[in-house]
Design a protein around this motif. Structure first.
Motif, PDB file in Angstrom:
ATOM      1  N   LEU A  87      71.342   8.554   7.715  1.00 21.48           N
ATOM      2  CA  LEU A  87      71.401   7.186   7.778  1.00 21.48           C
ATOM      3  C   LEU A  87      70.629   6.164   8.613  1.00 21.48           C
ATOM      4  O   LEU A  87      70.581   5.040   8.238  1.00 21.48           O
ATOM      5  CB  LEU A  87      73.128   6.448   7.735  1.00 21.48           C
ATOM      6  N   ASN A  88      70.346   6.800   9.998  1.00 25.54           N
ATOM      7  CA  ASN A  88      69.628   5.909  10.856  1.00 25.54           C
ATOM      8  C   ASN A  88      68.175   5.571  10.448  1.00 25.54           C
ATOM      9  O   ASN A  88      67.846   4.611  10.966  1.00 25.54           O
ATOM     10  CB  ASN A  88      69.576   6.683  12.055  1.00 25.54           C
ATOM     11  N   LEU A  89      67.794   6.182   9.477  1.00 28.45           N
ATOM     12  CA  LEU A  89      66.482   5.841   8.814  1.00 28.45           C
ATOM     13  C   LEU A  89      66.598   4.182   8.174  1.00 28.45           C
ATOM     14  O   LEU A  89      65.507   3.595   7.633  1.00 28.45           O
ATOM     15  CB  LEU A  89      65.953   6.794   7.759  1.00 28.45           C
ATOM     16  N   ALA A  90      67.885   3.668   8.020  1.00 30.01           N
ATOM     17  CA  ALA A  90      67.983   2.520   7.545  1.00 30.01           C
ATOM     18  C   ALA A  90      67.113   1.256   8.018  1.00 30.01           C
ATOM     19  O   ALA A  90      66.517   0.482   7.382  1.00 30.01           O
ATOM     20  CB  ALA A  90      69.187   1.930   7.425  1.00 30.01           C
ATOM     21  N   TYR A  91      66.983   1.587   9.588  1.00 31.63           N
ATOM     22  CA  TYR A  91      66.259   0.307  10.286  1.00 31.63           C
ATOM     23  C   TYR A  91      64.780   0.617   9.741  1.00 31.63           C
ATOM     24  O   TYR A  91      64.055  -0.590   9.626  1.00 31.63           O
ATOM     25  CB  TYR A  91      66.161   0.553  11.655  1.00 31.63           C
ATOM     26  N   ALA A  92      64.259   1.840   9.645  1.00 30.57           N
ATOM     27  CA  ALA A  92      62.880   2.103   9.138  1.00 30.57           C
ATOM     28  C   ALA A  92      62.488   1.580   7.517  1.00 30.57           C
ATOM     29  O   ALA A  92      61.478   0.996   7.357  1.00 30.57           O
ATOM     30  CB  ALA A  92      62.429   3.585   9.460  1.00 30.57           C
ATOM     31  N   VAL A  93      63.643   2.140   6.868  1.00 27.47           N
ATOM     32  CA  VAL A  93      63.743   1.617   5.352  1.00 27.47           C
ATOM     33  C   VAL A  93      63.277  -0.026   5.470  1.00 27.47           C
ATOM     34  O   VAL A  93      62.541  -0.486   4.445  1.00 27.47           O
ATOM     35  CB  VAL A  93      64.661   2.126   4.686  1.00 27.47           C
ATOM     36  N   PHE A  94      64.259  -0.548   6.043  1.00 26.47           N
ATOM     37  CA  PHE A  94      64.280  -2.251   6.015  1.00 26.47           C
ATOM     38  C   PHE A  94      63.059  -2.720   6.528  1.00 26.47           C
ATOM     39  O   PHE A  94      62.423  -3.572   5.779  1.00 26.47           O
ATOM     40  CB  PHE A  94      65.327  -2.398   7.004  1.00 26.47           C
ATOM     41  N   LEU A  95      62.390  -2.249   7.476  1.00 23.52           N
ATOM     42  CA  LEU A  95      61.192  -2.707   7.982  1.00 23.52           C
ATOM     43  C   LEU A  95      60.268  -2.255   7.103  1.00 23.52           C
ATOM     44  O   LEU A  95      59.165  -3.281   6.730  1.00 23.52           O
ATOM     45  CB  LEU A  95      60.802  -2.233   9.557  1.00 23.52           C
ATOM     46  N   VAL A  96      59.863  -1.112   6.355  1.00 25.57           N
ATOM     47  CA  VAL A  96      58.908  -0.879   5.760  1.00 25.57           C
ATOM     48  C   VAL A  96      58.950  -1.788   4.353  1.00 25.57           C
ATOM     49  O   VAL A  96      58.034  -2.268   3.691  1.00 25.57           O
ATOM     50  CB  VAL A  96      58.881   0.622   5.257  1.00 25.57           C
ATOM     51  N   GLY A  97      60.246  -1.922   3.800  1.00 22.00           N
ATOM     52  CA  GLY A  97      60.194  -2.589   2.775  1.00 22.00           C
ATOM     53  C   GLY A  97      59.752  -3.920   2.647  1.00 22.00           C
ATOM     54  O   GLY A  97      59.229  -4.448   2.062  1.00 22.00           O
ATOM     55  N   LEU A  98      60.579  -4.630   3.755  1.00 19.22           N
ATOM     56  CA  LEU A  98      60.307  -6.054   4.078  1.00 19.22           C
ATOM     57  C   LEU A  98      58.622  -6.435   4.034  1.00 19.22           C
ATOM     58  O   LEU A  98      58.304  -7.192   3.598  1.00 19.22           O
ATOM     59  CB  LEU A  98      60.943  -6.458   5.439  1.00 19.22           C
ATOM     60  N   PHE A  99      57.951  -5.519   4.703  1.00 18.93           N
ATOM     61  CA  PHE A  99      56.657  -5.488   5.067  1.00 18.93           C
ATOM     62  C   PHE A  99      55.849  -5.511   3.602  1.00 18.93           C
ATOM     63  O   PHE A  99      54.857  -5.979   3.538  1.00 18.93           O
ATOM     64  CB  PHE A  99      56.017  -4.543   6.197  1.00 18.93           C
ATOM     65  N   PHE A 100      56.042  -4.336   2.944  1.00 18.81           N
ATOM     66  CA  PHE A 100      55.793  -4.141   1.635  1.00 18.81           C
ATOM     67  C   PHE A 100      55.601  -5.226   0.935  1.00 18.81           C
ATOM     68  O   PHE A 100      54.769  -5.754   0.122  1.00 18.81           O
ATOM     69  CB  PHE A 100      56.404  -2.823   1.005  1.00 18.81           C
ATOM     70  N   ILE A 101      56.845  -5.926   0.734  1.00 20.61           N
ATOM     71  CA  ILE A 101      57.242  -7.197  -0.198  1.00 20.61           C
ATOM     72  C   ILE A 101      56.333  -8.331   0.229  1.00 20.61           C
ATOM     73  O   ILE A 101      55.647  -9.178  -0.536  1.00 20.61           O
ATOM     74  CB  ILE A 101      58.713  -7.455  -0.224  1.00 20.61           C
ATOM     75  N   TYR A 102      56.206  -8.369   1.735  1.00 17.39           N
ATOM     76  CA  TYR A 102      55.467  -9.424   2.256  1.00 17.39           C
ATOM     77  C   TYR A 102      53.840  -9.356   1.761  1.00 17.39           C
ATOM     78  O   TYR A 102      53.456 -10.147   1.302  1.00 17.39           O
ATOM     79  CB  TYR A 102      55.653  -9.483   3.683  1.00 17.39           C
ATOM     80  N   GLU A 103      53.523  -8.133   1.943  1.00 15.84           N
ATOM     81  CA  GLU A 103      52.257  -7.679   1.377  1.00 15.84           C
ATOM     82  C   GLU A 103      51.721  -8.082  -0.021  1.00 15.84           C
ATOM     83  O   GLU A 103      50.500  -8.429  -0.381  1.00 15.84           O
ATOM     84  CB  GLU A 103      51.908  -6.368   2.104  1.00 15.84           C
ATOM     85  N   THR A 104      52.865  -7.553  -0.610  1.00 11.81           N
ATOM     86  CA  THR A 104      52.711  -7.767  -2.098  1.00 11.81           C
ATOM     87  C   THR A 104      52.531  -9.345  -2.458  1.00 11.81           C
ATOM     88  O   THR A 104      51.847  -9.867  -3.324  1.00 11.81           O
ATOM     89  CB  THR A 104      53.894  -7.234  -2.697  1.00 11.81           C
TER      90      THR A 104
END
Length: 494
Positions: free
Chosen positions: A181-198
């Motif tokens: 579950l600690n990967l939630a921080y990494a998933v959040f940042l990756v997802g946010l950046f991916f959506i921003y780039e899109t």
């Protein structure tokens, strides 16, 4: 002679197929990890996963009969292996081989996409090494399983934008979260950046669709783990065990920035130099995705308050891709002397494995079996003495429950350290409030006939003097040593 060996070990990168690279990574992972297949346990967490998984195979959902602080898919993968192959250490350790090789394969694919096959191959090889050596990494840890999904999820996001790759990436992120579950921080940042780039490249409509697909994939997996508990009327237990208990655990840990400062400084200096020299470029969105993931992983370490060796399993595959890219661009044509030194280093690095090959061969010659460790020899001794059916409390070597067909006497004893973690008691409805109450309940009410401890070592963590003193005094008064097997003392109630 060394030159000829060096030439043979150097692959023809242009002719390597994806299948041949995966085969090489599997064989390397198998060779490094093979001698540890026969250990009773390599990390206590692995033993706990096996116990909870066996309980699931026997018909009890995780957290309902036995309990530990991990999301449910960890136990699902262990339970699947046990259901298919039975009580097999070899089958479980093969799961580790495949998890490491699978993670390394996608490190290779990302590295190849960034800078060619050679870069990818060495990122993959480095991943196999650093996910299999040094400390408890030869076991099958939840971090191994989580990165088997995390790294492919990032790989999918750096592919050309298609709806199914985004959805599949979300599913992979969900699988990663439900194993660690600690990967939630990494998933959040990756997802946010991916959506921003899109959004920046394709507008709000495409960004909104990507956000929906990514979130839907994650929620699909989380919901799938919740449904069995909801159907069993145990939805609250699922919520408390999967989400609330890890938060309480991390909040209870002492934190010091000094613990993480060296790693953060090294990482910062590496990235600063790499961007300044042009070895990494912010124009490659995939590079920035990896950096976002690394930032999230490092932040999760800070939240927990410490860095165990096996925590770095989540750091290494991502960092090694960046390191391989930088090394390829900074050292495009290393001299033969450097190549020779590097190959010698690669040969010497698995020293732990070489030593274990020798140890396990000697153990076979002396004892007639490759299987070794107190977690195996103590249950064997109990069976020889006709005591395998007597109620047992394993305060160490708790894989012994699995081999004697017993269960831990309480949920807290599933992992011995949980006995002294009262901050977790409310999340699995433990009626006791403190560690001392739990210890008294075990010794005065449950009254195990046999207790197994490490000889000459504190029973609990050395930071718990009151609990250690009470338990040791009680054992001295009410139990007697009836056997010593390797480093274990076996005590029987008087």
């Amino acid at each position: 002679m060394l030159k000829k060996a060096l030439e043979r070990l150097q692959p023809d990168y242009q002719r390597l197929s994806h299948g041949s690279v995966f085969t090489i990574l599997c064989l390397l992972s198998f060779f490094i990890r093979l001698p540890f297949f026969f250990r009773d346990y390599i990390d206590r967490d692995e033993s706990t996963f096996i116990l909870v998984a066996q309980s699931w195979v026997d018909g009890h959902l995780p957290y309902t009969e036995l309990w530990d602080l991990k999301p449910p898919l960890v136990y699902f993968f262990f339970a699947s292996v046990i259901w298919i192959f039975g009580k097999s250490f070899i089958a479980i350790r093969m799961l580790g081989v495949l998890a490491v090789a699978g993670t390394a394969y996608f490190s290779y694919r990302i590295g190849k996409q960034f800078n060619g096959t050679k870069t990818g191959v060495w990122a993959g090889i480095g991943t196999v090494y650093l996910l299999s050596l040094f400390g408890s990494l030869q076991g099958v840890m939840s971090e191994h399983l989580s990165m088997l999904f995390m790294v492919p999820a990032i790989f999918l996001l750096i592919q050309p934008h298609r709806w199914w790759t985004v959805l599949l990436s979300g599913i992979m992120f969900g699988l990663a979260l439900m194993t660690k579950l600690n990967l939630a921080y990494a998933v959040f940042l990756v997802g946010l950046f991916f959506i921003y780039e899109t959004w920046r490249s394709a507008g709000w409509k495409r960004a909104g669709g990507s956000a929906f697909l990514l979130g839907a994939g994650i929620l699909l997996v989380i919901t799938a783990t919740f449904l069995p508990y909801n159907l069993a009327g145990q939805g609250a237990l699922w919520w408390d065990s999967v989400f609330m208990a890890p938060l309480a655990y991390s909040e209870n840990k002492k934190r010091s920035l000094l613990t993480f400062l060296p790693l953060i400084l090294v990482m910062g200096a590496f990235l600063y130099a790499a961007f300044k020299k042009g070895w990494l470029s912010s124009r490659q969105p995939g590079i920035l995705l990896l950096i976002m993931a690394l930032a999230g992983v490092l932040f999760s370490f800070m939240k927990v308050g410490r860095i165990n060796g096996h925590y770095l399993i989540q750091f290494h595959p991502l960092f090694l891709v960046l390191l391989a890219v930088v090394a390829s661009r900074a050292l495009p044509g290393p001299r033969t002397t450097i190549k020779k030194a590097f190959m010698v280093l690669l040969i010497l690095l698995p020293a732990e494995s070489y030593l274990e090959y020798v140890a396990v061969t000697r153990h076979k010659a002396d004892k007639g079996t490759f299987y070794n460790g107190e977690g195996i020899s103590v249950p064997r001794w109990l069976k020889e003495q006709g005591l395998e059916d007597e109620s047992t409390l394993f305060l160490e070597y708790h894989i012994g429950y699995w081999l004697t067909d017993q269960h831990p006497p309480t949920k807290s004893a599933t992992h011995p350290s949980n006995i002294c973690r009262p901050e977790l008691f409310p999340f699995y409805n433990n009626p006791r409030d403190t560690a001392m109450e739990e210890i008294r309940y075990l010794m005065h009410s449950v009254k195990p006939g046999i207790v197994v401890v490490r000889r000459g070592k504190p029973i609990f963590d050395k930071t718990l003097p009151e609990e250690n003193h009470y338990m040791q005094t009680f054992l001295d008064s009410h139990y007697r040593v009836i056997g010593s097997v390797e480093g274990a003392d076996i005590l029987q109630r008087k």
